[in-house]
Every structure is written in C-alpha cells, then in structure tokens.
Design an enzyme around this catalytic site. Structure first.
Site, PDB file in Angstrom:
ATOM      1  N   THR A  44       0.739  -0.758   0.364  1.00  0.00           N
ATOM      2  CA  THR A  44      -0.294   0.514   0.189  1.00  0.00           C
ATOM      3  C   THR A  44       0.788   1.872  -0.252  1.00  0.00           C
ATOM      4  O   THR A  44       0.629   1.988  -1.258  1.00  0.00           O
ATOM      5  CB  THR A  44      -0.484   0.071   1.680  1.00  0.00           C
ATOM      6  OG1 THR A  44      -1.903  -1.142   1.506  1.00  0.00           O
ATOM      7  CG2 THR A  44      -1.993   0.496   0.981  1.00  0.00           C
ATOM      8  N   TYR A 107     -12.422  -2.569  -0.804  1.00  0.00           N
ATOM      9  CA  TYR A 107     -14.439  -2.100  -1.945  1.00  0.00           C
ATOM     10  C   TYR A 107     -15.186  -2.868  -1.729  1.00  0.00           C
ATOM     11  O   TYR A 107     -16.731  -3.221  -1.530  1.00  0.00           O
ATOM     12  CB  TYR A 107     -13.945  -1.596  -2.997  1.00  0.00           C
ATOM     13  CG  TYR A 107     -15.224  -0.233  -3.884  1.00  0.00           C
ATOM     14  CD1 TYR A 107     -15.672   1.017  -3.301  1.00  0.00           C
ATOM     15  CD2 TYR A 107     -16.197  -1.088  -4.184  1.00  0.00           C
ATOM     16  CE1 TYR A 107     -16.822   1.321  -3.895  1.00  0.00           C
ATOM     17  CE2 TYR A 107     -17.348  -0.602  -5.198  1.00  0.00           C
ATOM     18  CZ  TYR A 107     -17.651   0.820  -4.541  1.00  0.00           C
ATOM     19  OH  TYR A 107     -18.271   1.483  -5.177  1.00  0.00           O
ATOM     20  N   TYR A 133      -3.384  -9.514   5.034  1.00  0.00           N
ATOM     21  CA  TYR A 133      -3.328  -8.103   5.399  1.00  0.00           C
ATOM     22  C   TYR A 133      -4.351  -7.400   5.207  1.00  0.00           C
ATOM     23  O   TYR A 133      -5.262  -7.483   5.088  1.00  0.00           O
ATOM     24  CB  TYR A 133      -2.419  -7.543   4.549  1.00  0.00           C
ATOM     25  CG  TYR A 133      -2.304  -6.012   4.283  1.00  0.00           C
ATOM     26  CD1 TYR A 133      -2.242  -5.481   6.033  1.00  0.00           C
ATOM     27  CD2 TYR A 133      -1.426  -5.236   3.241  1.00  0.00           C
ATOM     28  CE1 TYR A 133      -1.861  -4.191   6.056  1.00  0.00           C
ATOM     29  CE2 TYR A 133      -1.232  -3.830   3.675  1.00  0.00           C
ATOM     30  CZ  TYR A 133      -1.795  -3.555   4.910  1.00  0.00           C
ATOM     31  OH  TYR A 133      -1.586  -1.908   5.123  1.00  0.00           O
ATOM     32  N   ARG A 138      -8.654   1.052   5.665  1.00  0.00           N
ATOM     33  CA  ARG A 138      -8.493   1.184   4.181  1.00  0.00           C
ATOM     34  C   ARG A 138      -8.988   0.275   3.207  1.00  0.00           C
ATOM     35  O   ARG A 138      -9.440   0.986   1.980  1.00  0.00           O
ATOM     36  CB  ARG A 138      -6.813   1.190   3.934  1.00  0.00           C
ATOM     37  CG  ARG A 138      -5.779   2.483   4.339  1.00  0.00           C
ATOM     38  CD  ARG A 138      -4.603   2.398   3.410  1.00  0.00           C
ATOM     39  NE  ARG A 138      -5.121   3.041   2.613  1.00  0.00           N
ATOM     40  CZ  ARG A 138      -4.148   4.112   2.397  1.00  0.00           C
ATOM     41  NH1 ARG A 138      -2.905   4.823   3.283  1.00  0.00           N
ATOM     42  NH2 ARG A 138      -3.718   4.702   1.488  1.00  0.00           N
ATOM     43  N   LYS A 161      -0.444  -9.317   8.848  1.00  0.00           N
ATOM     44  CA  LYS A 161      -0.467  -8.208   8.906  1.00  0.00           C
ATOM     45  C   LYS A 161      -1.324  -7.519   9.805  1.00  0.00           C
ATOM     46  O   LYS A 161      -2.722  -7.500   9.063  1.00  0.00           O
ATOM     47  CB  LYS A 161       0.229  -7.593   8.044  1.00  0.00           C
ATOM     48  CG  LYS A 161       0.566  -6.070   8.409  1.00  0.00           C
ATOM     49  CD  LYS A 161       0.858  -5.538   6.833  1.00  0.00           C
ATOM     50  CE  LYS A 161       1.072  -3.831   6.908  1.00  0.00           C
ATOM     51  NZ  LYS A 161       1.582  -2.621   6.007  1.00  0.00           N
ATOM     52  N   ILE A 203       5.297  -4.490  10.114  1.00  0.00           N
ATOM     53  CA  ILE A 203       6.113  -3.819   9.039  1.00  0.00           C
ATOM     54  C   ILE A 203       5.730  -2.224   8.773  1.00  0.00           C
ATOM     55  O   ILE A 203       4.067  -2.152   8.878  1.00  0.00           O
ATOM     56  CB  ILE A 203       4.268  -4.871   8.060  1.00  0.00           C
ATOM     57  CG1 ILE A 203       4.926  -6.221   7.830  1.00  0.00           C
ATOM     58  CG2 ILE A 203       5.256  -4.503   6.214  1.00  0.00           C
ATOM     59  CD1 ILE A 203       4.175  -6.925   7.356  1.00  0.00           C
TER      60      ILE A 203
END
Length: 295
Positions: A44, A107, A133, A138, A161, A203
C-alpha cells in the site's frame, strides 16, 4: 520466519510520476546497510493501487535484484480481484520474492467466507509463502481472527499483518494459531507493544525514514527488553503520528524528498503534502535526529 523491522517501502517516482530506478536502488541499499530486516515491495505504501500490472511486476523484480539475497523481499500482490491477485502473486514468485503480502479485497466488502475462499484460492494457485494483510481502515472489510485461524491451516499461508492497532487482536490471533505462524503489526504507534505481546515484527512506514532505530527497537522488543524498546520507540514516536497527517504515503514520500533520498514524485489521486502540514513532519524528523539534505 522473517522477524523484526520490515519496511513498507515507498515506490520512488519522478515529478511526472515515472518510477525512479536510481532512487529505488539508493533506498534498497540504504535499508540493507541500516539493518532493516526485510522489504515489502509495492505494498500500500508503495502505491500498488496506481502502478499498472507491468510496472508492479517490474518494481518487484528490480527490488529483488537490488536486494541480491542480502535481505528478504516480500512482494505486495493483493487485489480486489482474485484473478488479478493470482497473476501478481505468480509474477512475484517468478521474480524470486521470498514471500507475498496480500491485502484483503478492498471496496467489494466480501463476507468472512469470501475472504477465506479468496485467499485459499490464491494460495492453492501460487506456490510461494503468503502473508495475509488486514487493514479495515483502508479496505472497508475486517478479516476476523477466526478467519485468520482457518487460513493458517493452508500450508503456504504463513502469517498475517494486523493493522487495526488493536492489541487484543494480536493476542487473540496468537491464541488461535501455532507459534510458527507469523504475526506482524501494521501500526507503528502500537508495534512495540504488539511485539512484546507476541507479534514477530512490524511492517513499518516509519522505517522508511528511520530504519536503524526501527530495527533496534523491534530487536529489543523481540528480546523482551521492554525498557530498551520503549526508549528507542520514544525517539520516533512523533514520526508514527506525523507520517499520517495526510493519507499514507503522502507524508513519508515528502519526508524522504526532504531528506534528499528521492524526488518529489507521487501519483494521482494522491497529491504532494500540503504546505500547512509540513511543519509537524519536520518537527518529528528533527526530534528523531534526522537531517534535511543540503541544497
């Protein structure tokens, strides 16, 4: 298992948005020399959403080449299309990446069963270690610890993550999975506590600008030296906050340009850091004893 400070590396660009190979080489070499434990390429923070498939694969391939086996490279290969994620993951495998990091589909808002089937399909199709992840802030979808535990049973899904910043998530996932399953913090502000609570590393966005300190902090926390970890973390605590005054990676790319490590380049729809946001970033950099490049 990869442990320690893992930089979520920016993708350096020119003012026109082209990938800057010279700056990428400079950054990778710097991280190797500064002790960063591994690199995430085109995650990202690396603007994966606006690199096309060819560029995405090329940056991963080049990062692996530049690392030269001296430091593991984890390729960001997640997508909200399962078929696209498979393509990117196969590309990373062919490029010689050590593992892949796959963000939950953004989304689409799949169910927990959809998340399970998505990641299971990718793992069955591409034979490379894969790290889940979870970053609901987000993606608008939250992979629950129970789903992580189901996926941990898939042989080449090796870690997660967890970027909610909720420390109870770290302990809950650790309760549900075995000790060989890696757990990484994806939230610099709580990473020290997460490692002390059982995570295997961080991370990190902050590691882009303070790699040596983040390496030492993570190492201290992994050793169980809470006092030393806290002392090191205090020096970069301002960065954990300031590097998110606007959407990541806007502030961290601005900071790296201020440091002379890369050009002022970012891709729309992201824009360069607003002038009124520069002061807190500079203050945090200076607090961390990071200097501006000489003109």
């Amino acid at each position: 298992m990869i442990r320690g400070s893992i930089v979520a590396l920016v993708t350096p660009m020119s003012a026109h948005g082209a990938v800057d190979d010279a700056a990428l080489a400079r950054l990778v070499e710097w991280h190797v020399q500064q002790g960063t434990d591994a690199i995430v390429s085109v995650g990202t923070t690396g603007e994966s959403a606006t690199l096309d498939e060819q560029e995405h694969c090329a940056v991963i391939r080049r990062t692996v080449e530049l690392a030269g086996g001296r430091i593991p490279v984890i390729a960001g290969t997640g997508a909200n299309s399962t078929t696209e994620a498979i393509t990117l993951t196969r590309c990373a495998q062919q490029a010689g990446a050590d593992a892949c990091l796959l963000v939950t589909p953004y989304y689409n808002k799949p169910t927990q069963e959809g998340l399970y089937q998505h990641h299971k399909r990718i793992a069955e199709t591409a034979d490379i270690p894969q790290i889940l992840y979870n970053v609901p802030g987000r993606t608008a979808v939250d992979m629950l610890p129970e789903t992580v535990a189901r996926l941990a049973e898939v042989p080449n899904i090796v870690g997660v993550k967890e970027a909610t910043g909720d420390l109870s998530r770290i302990t809950r996932i650790r309760e549900l999975v075995g000790p060989e399953f890696a757990i990484y913090s994806g939230d610099d502000a709580t990473a020290r506590e997460a490692i002390l609570a059982g995570a295997d590393g961080d991370i990190s966005v902050t590691a882009n600008v303070a790699p040596a300190v983040m390496h030492r902090m993570c190492a201290a926390a992994l050793d169980g030296d809470a006092a030393r970890a806290a002392e090191l973390d205090a020096g970069v605590a301002g960065l954990h906050k300031a590097l998110f005054v606007e959407s990541n990676p806007i502030p961290v790319k601005w900071a790296l340009a201020w440091m002379g490590m890369m050009q002022e380049g970012i891709r729309l729809p992201l824009t360069w850091l607003s002038p009124e946001r520069e002061a807190p970033v500079i203050a945090a950099l200076e607090q961390a004893s990071i200097s501006q490049a000489e003109a």
